[in-house]
Design a protein around this motif. Structure first.
Motif, PDB file in Angstrom:
ATOM      1  N   ALA A  50      24.887  29.293 -21.260  1.00 14.34           N
ATOM      2  CA  ALA A  50      24.096  28.227 -21.863  1.00 14.34           C
ATOM      3  C   ALA A  50      22.610  28.412 -21.548  1.00 14.34           C
ATOM      4  O   ALA A  50      21.746  28.232 -22.416  1.00 14.34           O
ATOM      5  N   GLU A  51      22.313  28.806 -20.299  1.00 14.91           N
ATOM      6  CA  GLU A  51      20.927  29.092 -19.936  1.00 14.91           C
ATOM      7  C   GLU A  51      20.402  30.314 -20.696  1.00 14.91           C
ATOM      8  O   GLU A  51      19.257  30.334 -21.156  1.00 14.91           O
ATOM      9  N   PHE A  52      21.249  31.323 -20.835  1.00 12.78           N
ATOM     10  CA  PHE A  52      20.869  32.535 -21.558  1.00 12.78           C
ATOM     11  C   PHE A  52      20.490  32.206 -23.003  1.00 12.78           C
ATOM     12  O   PHE A  52      19.408  32.581 -23.482  1.00 12.78           O
ATOM     13  N   PHE A  53      21.358  31.516 -23.703  1.00 11.18           N
ATOM     14  CA  PHE A  53      21.087  31.207 -25.106  1.00 11.18           C
ATOM     15  C   PHE A  53      19.934  30.219 -25.250  1.00 11.18           C
ATOM     16  O   PHE A  53      19.151  30.308 -26.204  1.00 11.18           O
ATOM     17  N   GLY A  54      19.825  29.285 -24.301  1.00  7.64           N
ATOM     18  CA  GLY A  54      18.721  28.332 -24.370  1.00  7.64           C
ATOM     19  C   GLY A  54      17.374  29.019 -24.249  1.00  7.64           C
ATOM     20  O   GLY A  54      16.452  28.752 -25.025  1.00  7.64           O
ATOM     21  N   VAL A  55      17.236  29.939 -23.273  1.00  2.00           N
ATOM     22  CA  VAL A  55      15.968  30.651 -23.104  1.00  2.00           C
ATOM     23  C   VAL A  55      15.743  31.617 -24.259  1.00  2.00           C
ATOM     24  O   VAL A  55      14.607  31.793 -24.723  1.00  2.00           O
ATOM     25  N   ALA A  56      16.816  32.256 -24.746  1.00  2.00           N
ATOM     26  CA  ALA A  56      16.661  33.158 -25.887  1.00  2.00           C
ATOM     27  C   ALA A  56      16.088  32.418 -27.091  1.00  2.00           C
ATOM     28  O   ALA A  56      15.185  32.928 -27.778  1.00  2.00           O
ATOM     29  N   LEU A  57      16.583  31.219 -27.356  1.00  2.01           N
ATOM     30  CA  LEU A  57      16.042  30.422 -28.463  1.00  2.01           C
ATOM     31  C   LEU A  57      14.595  30.025 -28.198  1.00  2.01           C
ATOM     32  O   LEU A  57      13.739  30.087 -29.099  1.00  2.01           O
ATOM     33  N   PHE A  58      14.323  29.602 -26.975  1.00  2.00           N
ATOM     34  CA  PHE A  58      12.972  29.209 -26.591  1.00  2.00           C
ATOM     35  C   PHE A  58      11.989  30.344 -26.850  1.00  2.00           C
ATOM     36  O   PHE A  58      10.940  30.165 -27.495  1.00  2.00           O
ATOM     37  N   VAL A  59      12.324  31.533 -26.367  1.00  2.00           N
ATOM     38  CA  VAL A  59      11.434  32.683 -26.516  1.00  2.00           C
ATOM     39  C   VAL A  59      11.391  33.163 -27.961  1.00  2.00           C
ATOM     40  O   VAL A  59      10.337  33.592 -28.456  1.00  2.00           O
ATOM     41  N   LEU A  60      12.507  33.082 -28.663  1.00  2.00           N
ATOM     42  CA  LEU A  60      12.523  33.496 -30.068  1.00  2.00           C
ATOM     43  C   LEU A  60      11.548  32.669 -30.896  1.00  2.00           C
ATOM     44  O   LEU A  60      10.744  33.210 -31.666  1.00  2.00           O
ATOM     45  N   PHE A  61      11.616  31.351 -30.750  1.00  2.00           N
ATOM     46  CA  PHE A  61      10.678  30.492 -31.479  1.00  2.00           C
ATOM     47  C   PHE A  61       9.243  30.748 -31.035  1.00  2.00           C
ATOM     48  O   PHE A  61       8.328  30.828 -31.854  1.00  2.00           O
ATOM     49  N   GLY A  62       9.040  30.866 -29.716  1.00  2.00           N
ATOM     50  CA  GLY A  62       7.681  30.987 -29.196  1.00  2.00           C
ATOM     51  C   GLY A  62       7.019  32.302 -29.523  1.00  2.00           C
ATOM     52  O   GLY A  62       5.900  32.337 -30.059  1.00  2.00           O
ATOM     53  N   THR A  63       7.684  33.404 -29.215  1.00  2.00           N
ATOM     54  CA  THR A  63       7.074  34.699 -29.533  1.00  2.00           C
ATOM     55  C   THR A  63       7.039  34.929 -31.033  1.00  2.00           C
ATOM     56  O   THR A  63       6.163  35.626 -31.551  1.00  2.00           O
ATOM     57  N   GLY A  64       7.980  34.329 -31.740  1.00  2.00           N
ATOM     58  CA  GLY A  64       7.959  34.440 -33.195  1.00  2.00           C
ATOM     59  C   GLY A  64       6.713  33.806 -33.799  1.00  2.00           C
ATOM     60  O   GLY A  64       6.074  34.389 -34.689  1.00  2.00           O
ATOM     61  N   VAL A  65       6.366  32.619 -33.312  1.00  2.00           N
ATOM     62  CA  VAL A  65       5.157  31.978 -33.847  1.00  2.00           C
ATOM     63  C   VAL A  65       3.910  32.726 -33.409  1.00  2.00           C
ATOM     64  O   VAL A  65       2.931  32.839 -34.163  1.00  2.00           O
ATOM     65  N   ASP A  66       3.912  33.292 -32.192  1.00  2.00           N
ATOM     66  CA  ASP A  66       2.777  34.124 -31.762  1.00  2.00           C
ATOM     67  C   ASP A  66       2.571  35.289 -32.729  1.00  2.00           C
ATOM     68  O   ASP A  66       1.446  35.570 -33.168  1.00  2.00           O
ATOM     69  N   CYS A  67       3.666  35.970 -33.052  1.00  2.00           N
ATOM     70  CA  CYS A  67       3.559  37.121 -33.955  1.00  2.00           C
ATOM     71  C   CYS A  67       3.090  36.702 -35.339  1.00  2.00           C
ATOM     72  O   CYS A  67       2.212  37.348 -35.934  1.00  2.00           O
ATOM     73  N   GLN A  68       3.648  35.645 -35.868  1.00  2.00           N
ATOM     74  CA  GLN A  68       3.274  35.238 -37.218  1.00  2.00           C
ATOM     75  C   GLN A  68       1.807  34.844 -37.300  1.00  2.00           C
ATOM     76  O   GLN A  68       1.094  35.234 -38.233  1.00  2.00           O
TER      77      GLN A  68
END
Length: 305
Positions: A50-68
């Motif tokens: 649960a911690e793994f998937f939670g942080v993965a989602l957190f970083v996916l959204f965050g680094t994704g918006v940085d890249c865009q």
């Protein structure tokens, strides 16, 4: 072995009732089925996952918006920029809320090694779970960042000026860096302060003796907390406020070929600023809350022991 029996027969009105022996059916509960190997493994790994998937989602959204936001400033990638610094703040805040919604009811939704360590120090979270939670959080950061990197790899090639060219210009889309004018002390204090406020709010929002929101609304309050921190304290150090949020993506960049500059920048900035400062800030955040606002006085509790 005979079953207990009891019954009666009807007789004419006015005559005694004759009791006869008839069997009473007793309830029977079948023995529980043995758990499969996968079920036993799942019980062990469910919280860390649960911690793994939670942080993965957190970083996916965050680094994704940085890249865009950043990559779209290149005319070879997009005709017009797709966002600004406010977009970045919203992306990271939304990512935290989504991660908390996924993991909150299973693992508590720490999503941050600084939170996990603070909960173990001050709130009775089992110390035996701390290494496993932190490992799962960091790996979640690695995978979340890797997914985004793969998604934007062609745009990164264009932005960097060629395939295989990798510099701090795009490393900063995943790991955190400080503005040039910032001193080492200022960088450390920014990360310490931001994490302290974040963890202070976490314990306030989960304090049943305070004005804690319903558990289902906790992700929304975390969204507001990180959004506020981003728009107020986020500019100078890219606001990690979370060791896994920086170290996980930084590990991914190592595998992607960004080189030793990830670790030599500002004399091991990666260690003392986005890792050590958040750990200490998290401890300070809970200590301040308990000292002044917690219903139970920690000094009195220690004295009674």
């Amino acid at each position: 072995m005979q079953s207990p029996t009891s019954s009666f027969t009807h007789s004419k009105p006015g005559t005694p009732v004759t009791v006869t022996e008839l069997p009473i059916l007793t309830s029977y509960a079948p023995p529980p089925k043995p758990k499969s190997t996968w079920s036993r493994i799942r019980e062990i790994i469910r919280e860390p996952m649960a911690e793994f998937f939670g942080v993965a989602l957190f970083v996916l959204f965050g680094t994704g918006v940085d890249c865009q936001v950043v990559l779209s400033t290149n005319k070879g990638i997009a005709a017009a920029p797709k966002g600004d610094f406010l977009s970045v703040n919203f992306g990271w805040a939304i990512g935290l809320a989504m991660g908390a919604w996924v993991s909150g009811g299973i693992s508590g939704g720490h999503l941050n090694p600084a939170v996990t360590l603070a909960m173990a120090t001050w709130r009775g979270f089992p110390w035996r779970k701390v290494p496993v939670f932190i490992f799962a959080q960091v790996m979640g950061g690695v995978i979340g960042a890797a997914i985004v990197y793969g998604n934007y790899s062609h745009a990164i090639d264009i932005f960097e000026g060629g395939h295989g060219i990798r510099t701090q210009a795009t490393a900063g889309l995943f790991a955190t860096y400080a503005l040039d004018y910032m001193t080492a002390l200022a960088c450390f204090f920014t990360e310490f302060l931001g994490t302290g406020v974040l963890v202070f709010m976490v314990v306030a929002l989960t304090d049943k003796h305070n004005n804690a929101p319903p558990s289902g609304l906790l992700p929304l309050t975390l969204f507001l907390t990180l959004l506020g921190l981003g728009v107020s304290l986020g500019m100078q150090t890219s606001y990690a406020f979370n060791p896994a949020r920086d170290f996980g993506p930084r590990l991914m960049l190592t595998f992607a070929g960004y080189g030793k500059q990830l670790y030599t920048y500002r004399k091991q900035y990666w260690l003392w600023c986005p890792i050590i400062a958040p750990f200490l800030g998290g401890q300070a955040g809970v200590a301040v809350y308990d000292l002044f606002l917690n219903e139970e006085d920690p000094l009195s509790r220690d004295a009674s022991q």
